[in-house]
Write an enzyme that holds these catalytic residues in place. Structure first.
Site, PDB file in Angstrom:
ATOM      1  N   THR A   1     -10.502   0.894 -17.573  1.00 25.28           N
ATOM      2  CA  THR A   1     -10.023   0.198 -16.373  1.00 25.28           C
ATOM      3  C   THR A   1     -10.951   0.546 -15.212  1.00 25.28           C
ATOM      4  OG1 THR A   1      -8.665   2.032 -15.601  1.00 25.28           O
ATOM      5  CG2 THR A   1      -7.613   0.500 -17.137  1.00 25.28           C
TER       6      THR A   1
ATOM      7  N   LYS B   1      -1.726  14.753 -10.990  1.00 28.11           N
ATOM      8  CA  LYS B   1      -0.878  14.242 -12.073  1.00 28.11           C
ATOM      9  C   LYS B   1       0.067  15.342 -12.587  1.00 28.11           C
ATOM     10  CE  LYS B   1      -2.268   9.944 -12.225  1.00 28.11           C
ATOM     11  NZ  LYS B   1      -1.352   8.824 -11.916  1.00 28.11           N
TER      12      LYS B   1
ATOM     13  N   ASN C   1       2.853   2.918 -10.673  1.00 31.01           N
ATOM     14  CA  ASN C   1       1.598   2.890 -11.437  1.00 31.01           C
ATOM     15  C   ASN C   1       0.364   3.098 -10.567  1.00 31.01           C
ATOM     16  OD1 ASN C   1      -0.325   1.754 -13.685  1.00 31.01           O
ATOM     17  ND2 ASN C   1      -0.628   0.396 -11.930  1.00 31.01           N
TER      18      ASN C   1
ATOM     19  N   TYR D   1      -7.684  14.926  -9.225  1.00 32.45           N
ATOM     20  CA  TYR D   1      -6.897  13.958  -9.994  1.00 32.45           C
ATOM     21  C   TYR D   1      -5.910  14.650 -10.929  1.00 32.45           C
ATOM     22  CZ  TYR D   1      -5.835  10.178 -13.257  1.00 32.45           C
ATOM     23  OH  TYR D   1      -5.186   9.249 -14.044  1.00 32.45           O
TER      24      TYR D   1
ATOM     25  N   ASP E   1       0.886  -1.171   0.000  1.00 35.22           N
ATOM     26  CA  ASP E   1       0.000   0.000   0.000  1.00 35.22           C
ATOM     27  C   ASP E   1       0.916   1.211   0.000  1.00 35.22           C
ATOM     28  OD1 ASP E   1      -1.563   2.209   0.628  1.00 35.22           O
ATOM     29  OD2 ASP E   1      -2.887   1.074   1.941  1.00 35.22           O
TER      30      ASP E   1
HETATM   31  P1  NAP Z   1      -6.907   0.582 -12.019  1.00 37.01           P
HETATM   32  O1  NAP Z   1      -7.187  -0.649 -12.769  1.00 37.01           O
HETATM   33  O2  NAP Z   1      -7.894   1.051 -11.017  1.00 37.01           O
HETATM   34  O3  NAP Z   1      -5.488   0.404 -11.332  1.00 37.01           O
HETATM   35  C1  NAP Z   1      -5.075   1.186 -10.253  1.00 37.01           C
HETATM   36  C2  NAP Z   1      -4.228   0.314  -9.367  1.00 37.01           C
HETATM   37  O4  NAP Z   1      -3.714   1.120  -8.292  1.00 37.01           O
HETATM   38  C3  NAP Z   1      -5.048  -0.823  -8.708  1.00 37.01           C
HETATM   39  O5  NAP Z   1      -4.258  -1.971  -8.665  1.00 37.01           O
HETATM   40  C4  NAP Z   1      -5.288  -0.285  -7.302  1.00 37.01           C
HETATM   41  O6  NAP Z   1      -5.475  -1.287  -6.337  1.00 37.01           O
HETATM   42  C5  NAP Z   1      -3.963   0.412  -7.106  1.00 37.01           C
HETATM   43  N1  NAP Z   1      -3.952   1.291  -5.940  1.00 37.01           N
HETATM   44  C6  NAP Z   1      -4.805   2.297  -5.627  1.00 37.01           C
HETATM   45  N2  NAP Z   1      -4.452   2.847  -4.450  1.00 37.01           N
HETATM   46  C7  NAP Z   1      -3.355   2.179  -4.023  1.00 37.01           C
HETATM   47  C8  NAP Z   1      -2.530   2.260  -2.895  1.00 37.01           C
HETATM   48  N3  NAP Z   1      -2.769   3.142  -1.900  1.00 37.01           N
HETATM   49  N4  NAP Z   1      -1.470   1.428  -2.788  1.00 37.01           N
HETATM   50  C9  NAP Z   1      -1.224   0.524  -3.756  1.00 37.01           C
HETATM   51  N5  NAP Z   1      -1.988   0.364  -4.840  1.00 37.01           N
HETATM   52  C10 NAP Z   1      -3.036   1.196  -4.958  1.00 37.01           C
HETATM   53  O7  NAP Z   1      -6.704   1.804 -13.002  1.00 37.01           O
HETATM   54  P2  NAP Z   1      -5.614   2.090 -14.151  1.00 37.01           P
HETATM   55  O8  NAP Z   1      -6.306   2.939 -15.139  1.00 37.01           O
HETATM   56  O9  NAP Z   1      -4.958   0.854 -14.603  1.00 37.01           O
HETATM   57  O10 NAP Z   1      -4.594   3.028 -13.362  1.00 37.01           O
HETATM   58  C11 NAP Z   1      -3.191   2.833 -13.394  1.00 37.01           C
HETATM   59  C12 NAP Z   1      -2.507   4.174 -13.515  1.00 37.01           C
HETATM   60  O11 NAP Z   1      -2.802   4.745 -14.790  1.00 37.01           O
HETATM   61  C13 NAP Z   1      -2.947   5.199 -12.469  1.00 37.01           C
HETATM   62  O12 NAP Z   1      -1.826   5.895 -11.973  1.00 37.01           O
HETATM   63  C14 NAP Z   1      -3.836   6.124 -13.272  1.00 37.01           C
HETATM   64  O13 NAP Z   1      -3.906   7.433 -12.725  1.00 37.01           O
HETATM   65  C15 NAP Z   1      -3.153   6.094 -14.622  1.00 37.01           C
HETATM   66  N6  NAP Z   1      -3.974   6.558 -15.753  1.00 37.01           N
HETATM   67  C16 NAP Z   1      -5.072   5.846 -16.130  1.00 37.01           C
HETATM   68  C17 NAP Z   1      -5.829   6.306 -17.209  1.00 37.01           C
HETATM   69  C18 NAP Z   1      -7.061   5.585 -17.679  1.00 37.01           C
HETATM   70  O14 NAP Z   1      -7.744   6.094 -18.593  1.00 37.01           O
HETATM   71  N7  NAP Z   1      -7.394   4.405 -17.136  1.00 37.01           N
HETATM   72  C19 NAP Z   1      -5.457   7.474 -17.894  1.00 37.01           C
HETATM   73  C20 NAP Z   1      -4.342   8.167 -17.481  1.00 37.01           C
HETATM   74  C21 NAP Z   1      -3.597   7.694 -16.408  1.00 37.01           C
HETATM   75  P3  NAP Z   1      -6.949  -1.878  -6.016  1.00 37.01           P
HETATM   76  O15 NAP Z   1      -7.239  -2.884  -7.091  1.00 37.01           O
HETATM   77  O16 NAP Z   1      -6.787  -2.499  -4.662  1.00 37.01           O
HETATM   78  O17 NAP Z   1      -7.907  -0.720  -6.037  1.00 37.01           O
END
Ligand code: NAP
Length: 252
Positions: free
Chosen positions: A208, A178, A94, A174, A71
């Site tokens: 996601t 970033k 990530n 958010y 975490d």
């Molecule tokens: P996601 O599937 O929700 O993945 C986020 C991950 O971060 C999950 O494994 C979540 O764990 C974990 N997490 C959240 N809080 C945490 C903590 N305190 N300690 C450790 N792990 C934690 O979403 P994603 O889209 O793949 O996001 C990954 C990255 O991409 C993020 O940094 C996000 O801001 C970035 N991003 C995403 C998008 C998009 O369109 N999806 C666009 C730009 C940037 P849990 O499963 O336990 O919740």
């Protein structure tokens, strides 16, 4: 002549002696990044705040993925992960949360604190904790998974990728977190010099858990290709920049 606006086409071949950690590796972009790093032959740790989710992800990968409870907002969890993992060559910061899309008129300090705790302070905490191990690596790389929505240039000049009328001013917690990630990336790269390459990734909109409820968005595996290129940069590759998932340079 080298094109500084594009990532080099070639990647390093990591081999099992190369150890990677993907925070939040149990789902979405992190999960796909772990999968692709494994395909490249690296030893990969999935960091999961919920160990059960981490083990489920590793089972799904059907490979030799390792799982560590992590975490990023909990210093004791971070310290224990450092002990468990030992040597580290590639850190993919990530893990991220999106606590709400409100603009300044609706965003709460609670949302801002939640976003910054994970997206900014968590990322810094994990980076600092693993720096000694990364410094021992001959090819250390840090990839900060940021967002194009944190780019001040794109936020102020109507990036054609954005539905401008819909997003302008929104997502204060958010998007500003970033923007902070981008600043932290630049300053970290400057502090570490060529010793450790530090870059940020704009993964593009991906379907996601983070954007649950939205229907537009691409495949997170496509975004992961960008994270992997930054993780496996050759030794003459760039540091201290923001990159789109497709390997083109993005403006801060
Ligand atoms: P996601 O599937 O929700 O993945 C986020 C991950 O971060 C999950 O494994 C979540 O764990 C974990 N997490 C959240 N809080 C945490 C903590 N305190 N300690 C450790 N792990 C934690 O979403 P994603 O889209 O793949 O996001 C990954 C990255 O991409 C993020 O940094 C996000 O801001 C970035 N991003 C995403 C998008 C998009 O369109 N999806 C666009 C730009 C940037 P849990 O499963 O336990 O919740």
């Amino acid at each position: 002549m080298t094109d500084t606006n594009r990532l080099p086409a070639e990647v390093r071949s990591p081999g099992p002696g190369s150890v990677a950690l993907v925070t939040g590796g149990n789902s979405g972009i992190g999960f796909e990044t772990a999968r692709q790093l494994l395909d490249h032959g690296a030893t990969v740790w999935i960091g999961a705040r919920d160990l059960d989710k981490g083990h489920r992800a590793a089972t799904e990968l059907g490979s030799s993925a390792r799982v560590v409870q992590l975490d990023v907002t909990d210093p004791s969890s971070v310290a224990a992960a450092v002990q468990q993992i030992g040597e580290l060559d590639i850190l993919i910061n990530n893990a991220g949360v999106n606590p709400g899309g409100e603009d300044i008129t609706g965003a709460t300090l609670e949302q801002l604190r939640t976003a910054y705790e994970t997206n900014v302070f968590g990322l810094i905490s994990v980076t600092q904790a693993f720096l000694p191990a990364l410094r021992r690596s001959a090819h250390a790389r840090i990839v900060n998974v940021s967002s194009g929505t944190g780019s001040l240039t794109w936020n102020s000049s109507q990036n054609p990728q954005f539905d401008w009328e819909r997003v302008k001013g929104g997502g204060l917690a958010y998007r500003s977190s970033k923007t902070a990630v981008n600043a932290v990336t630049m300053l970290t790269a400057q502090a570490l010099g060529e010793e450790i390459k530090v870059n940020a990734l704009a993964p593009g909109l991906r379907l996601t858990n983070l954007i649950a409820g939205m229907t537009a968005g691409g495949d997170p595996a496509e975004a992961a290709t960008g994270a992997v290129r930054l993780a496996l940069l050759p030794d003459n590759g760039p540091t201290g920049a923001l990159w789109s998932w497709d390997g083109t340079r993005a403006p801060w």
